[in-house]
Design an enzyme around this catalytic site. Structure first.
Site, PDB file in Angstrom:
ATOM      1  N   SER A  27      56.276  48.843 -53.237  1.00 53.08           N
ATOM      2  CA  SER A  27      55.286  49.905 -53.360  1.00 53.08           C
ATOM      3  C   SER A  27      55.727  51.095 -52.541  1.00 53.08           C
ATOM      4  CB  SER A  27      53.907  49.419 -52.890  1.00 53.08           C
ATOM      5  OG  SER A  27      53.937  49.091 -51.505  1.00 53.08           O
ATOM      6  N   GLY A  28      55.211  52.258 -52.927  1.00 54.12           N
ATOM      7  CA  GLY A  28      55.575  53.481 -52.233  1.00 54.12           C
ATOM      8  C   GLY A  28      54.671  54.607 -52.675  1.00 54.12           C
ATOM      9  N   GLY A  31      53.883  54.685 -56.521  1.00 50.11           N
ATOM     10  CA  GLY A  31      53.168  53.606 -57.171  1.00 50.11           C
ATOM     11  C   GLY A  31      53.650  52.248 -56.725  1.00 50.11           C
ATOM     12  N   LYS A  49      56.708  49.432 -63.339  1.00 52.72           N
ATOM     13  CA  LYS A  49      56.264  50.351 -62.289  1.00 52.72           C
ATOM     14  C   LYS A  49      55.001  51.067 -62.747  1.00 52.72           C
ATOM     15  CE  LYS A  49      57.694  53.681 -58.891  1.00 52.72           C
ATOM     16  NZ  LYS A  49      58.826  54.110 -58.076  1.00 52.72           N
ATOM     17  N   ASP A 149      63.396  64.266 -56.840  1.00 47.21           N
ATOM     18  CA  ASP A 149      63.035  63.419 -55.692  1.00 47.21           C
ATOM     19  C   ASP A 149      64.221  62.537 -55.287  1.00 47.21           C
ATOM     20  OD1 ASP A 149      61.350  62.585 -53.672  1.00 47.21           O
ATOM     21  OD2 ASP A 149      60.408  61.010 -54.865  1.00 47.21           O
TER      22      ASP A 149
END
Length: 507
Positions: A27-28, A31, A49, A149
Site C-alpha cells: 500500500s502507498g 492505493g 492495484k 511520478d
C-alpha cells in the site's frame, strides 16, 4: 505494512467475476495492491492495484479507461514496464489495474547501490522511460507518455537469468489519471511525490519528458548516495517548492565524500537537476549515451555467477549415445524446407526414443568453422497476449562472429508443445548441420545442453500453455519476444567473451 488509505476490498472477494483476491501485499499514496488469482486463466497469480481516487462521473471513467488502455499498450512494448492486463471500476467506484505479479524488491529498499549495479539498473530504467516518451499509436496518432511520478518506490527489481536484475517501472498512466482526477475535482489538486517533482510540475504546467528526466536525476542521486539533493526543514509543499525552484542541489561529493564516480556521470546527474527544462538533457537517448559509454568500463553486463543459470556447453562425460549421431547423419533435408541458410526445430525419432533437434543449413565452410564452438542455450517465455516461447542457441567461436539461432514457438500449437515437452525429458538436444552446397547432406552433429533449472521452467511453461484460453495475437507476442531478444544479445555475447575458450567434443 502501511495503513490502508481507504476502505479495503474484501481480501477473499471475487472481482469482476474473474479475479479472486487473496491478500494485501502493498500500500502507498496511490492505493493498495492485492495478490489475486485469475480464475479465467486457470488461477495464475496477478496483482490488482486499487487506486485511492473514486471515479465519480462518466467523464472520469472515460479518462481512466483511456489512461489504462494506453498504459496496457505501452507495457507490451518494453520488458522494463510492468505489464498491465486489465482495468475496471469496482462497485464502490474504485478504479483498479490488473498487472503481472512479480516477486522482487522495491528500488527504495536497495539503495544506496554500488556503482556497477547503479549503472545496470539506471540503463534499464532509461530504456523503459525512452519507450514511453517515444509514445504509442492511438487511432493513428503518436501519443507520448510522461510518467509524472518517477521515484524509487515505483521501480521494482526482480531476479533475471540473463540480466541478473531486471527493472520494471510501475504505475505508468496511473499518475496521469490521478493528476486529472484531482484537478477535475478540486481547484488546487496536486499529485506527485514532492522530493522528486520538477519545478514545472509543482507549478502545474503542461509536462513533457524533461520533467521525468528531472525526477530521474533526483532518483539517480539517491541511488548512489542514499540521500536526496535537498534536505528542506519540513516535508510540506512550500519547503519543497522553495528547494526545487530556488535552492541549488547538493553535490554528490558533499553528500558522500568517499564515493568515487566518473566525472561525466557526475555531470550528467547534475544536468538532470537543472531548474530549467531547457538546461537538462533533452531526451533519454542523451542519458543512455553517457551510461552506455561508462558501462563497459565499470559494470559487467552479466553477474559473475551467471554460469549457474546459463547453459555453457563443455565436454561432458555423459555424452549422448553414438547411435543418435549415426541416426542424424542418415537424415535427408526435408523436401518442404527451402535450400537456404535457415534453422528450425523438428522432432527426431530414433531407436532410443523421440527427441527434439535443431536442423540447420549452413555453408560447408561455416559448418567447419563452428564445429568446435561453444554452445549456449536460453529460453524466454511470455504468456500475454499469446503464449510464445523464444528458443535461442548461440554458436560461439572467439575468432568468428557468433552464430545466432533463434526459434519462435507458438505454444498453442500442439506440435510445438510436444517439441518443448521432449526438450524437458533430455539433458541434450542435437544440432544437425546440413550443407548449403549439394547434395545438402548432413555433415556434422553437435550437442547442446539444457541445464536442469531450465528444463524445469520449460515444464512449467508447457503446463501454463495448456491452461490458457485460445488467442489470435501470436504475431504481437512474437514482436515482443524479438524486442527482448535484441536486448539480451549484447549481454549474452559479453558473457561468452568473458568465458575461457574450450574445445568441445561431438556426441
Amino acid at each position: 505494512m502501511n495503513q490502508s488509505p481507504f476502505t479495503s476490498p474484501s481480501t477473499t472477494g471475487l472481482l469482476a467475476n474473474r479475479y479472486q483476491l487473496k491478500q494485501l501485499i502493498g500500500s502507498g499514496g496511490m492505493g493498495e495492491v492485492f495478490l489475486a488469482n485469475d480464475i479465467l486463466l486457470g488461477g495464475i497469480p496477478v496483482a490488482v492495484k486499487f487506486l485511492t481516487k473514486t471515479v465519480v462521473d462518466s467523464k472520469m471513467q472515460q479518462d481512466f479507461a483511456r489512461e489504462a488502455l494506453m498504459s496496457a499498450a505501452l507495457s507490451q512494448k518494453s520488458i522494463h514496464i510492468v505489464r498491465a492486463y486489465d482495468y475496471g471500476v469496482n462497485d464502490k467506484g474504485k478504479p483498479y489495474y490488473v498487472m503481472e505479479y512479480l516477486s522482487g524488491k522495491s528500488l527504495k529498499d536497495l539503495i544506496p547501490l554500488p556503482l556497477h549495479i547503479f549503472l545496470t539498473l539506471s540503463r534499464q530504467i532509461c530504456l523503459g522511460l525512452q519507450c514511453a516518451h517515444q509514445g504509442i499509436n492511438i487511432d493513428g496518432k503518436i501519443c507520448p507518455l510522461v510518467h509524472r511520478d518517477i521515484k524509487p518506490a515505483n521501480i521494482l527489481v526482480i531476479p533475471d537469468p540473463i540480466l541478473g536484475q531486471l527493472v520494471k517501472i510501475l504505475d505508468f498512466g496511473i499518475a496521469r489519471f490521478l493528476n486529472y482526477a484531482s484537478t477535475a475535482s478540486t481547484s488546487r489538486g496536486f499529485n506527485g511525490t514532492l522530493p522528486y517533482c520538477s519545478p514545472e510540475q509543482l507549478d502545474g504546467e503542461k509536462l513533457d519528458s524533461r520533467s521525468d528526466i528531472y525526477s530521474l536525476g533526483v532518483m539517480m542521486f539517491e541511488m548512489l548516495t542514499g540521500k536526496k539533493p535537498w534536505q528542506p526543514e519540513t516535508d510540506y509543499f512550500g519547503a519543497w517548492y522553495k528547494a526545487h525552484h530556488f535552492e541549488q542541489p547538493k553535490t554528490i561529493a558533499e553528500v558522500k565524500p568517499t564515493l568515487k564516480i566518473p566525472q561525466k556521470l557526475n555531470n550528467l546527474i547534475m544536468a538532470c537537476l537543472a531548474k530549467k527544462a531547457s538546461d537538462r538533457p533533452q531526451n533519454i537517448a542523451q542519458i543512455l549515451q553517457v551510461l552506455n559509454s561508462l558501462e563497459p568500463l565499470n559494470c559487467p553486463s552479466l553477474p559473475t555467477n551467471i554460469a549457474s543459470s546459463s547453459i555453457l556447453n563443455r565436454p561432458l562425460n555423459s555424452a549422448l549415445p553414438i547411435a543418435i549421431e549415426q541416426s542424424c547423419r542418415q537424415l535427408l533435408w526435408p523436401e518442404n524446407k527451402p535450400i537456404q541458410e535457415i534453422v528450425f526445430p523438428q522432432i527426431l525419432d530414433t531407436a532410443q526414443g523421440s527427441m527434439t533437434a535443431l536442423w540447420l543449413m549452413l555453408s560447408q565452410q561455416e559448418i567447419k568453422n563452428y564445429a568446435a564452438s561453444t554452445r549456449y542455450s536460453r529460453f524466454i517465455f511470455i504468456t500475454s497476449p499469446h503464449p510464445m516461447l523464444l528458443w535461442v542457441t548461440v554458436l560461439y567461436n572467439r575468432q568468428l562472429a557468433p552464430k545466432w539461432l533463434p526459434c519462435y514457438l507458438d505454444m498453442q500449437n500442439p506440435q510445438n508443445l510436444k517439441m518443448v515437452s521432449l526438450l524437458t525429458e533430455n539433458e541434450h538436444y542435437p544440432l544437425i548441420f546440413f550443407t548449403l552446397e549439394e547434395p545438402h547432406s548432413c555433415t556434422q552433429v553437435l550437442s547442446s545442453r539444457i541445464e536442469p533449472t531450465q528444463r524445469q521452467l520449460l515444464k512449467t511453461w508447457v503446463q501454463q500453455s495448456h491452461t490458457l484460453p485460445p488467442t489470435s495475437q501470436a504475431q504481437l507476442s512474437r514482436q515482443l519476444l524479438k524486442q527482448q531478444y535484441k536486448q539480451i544479445q549484447s549481454r549474452i555475447l559479453q558473457h561468452l567473451e568473458s568465458e575461457p575458450q574450450v574445445v568441445l567434443s561431438r556426441f
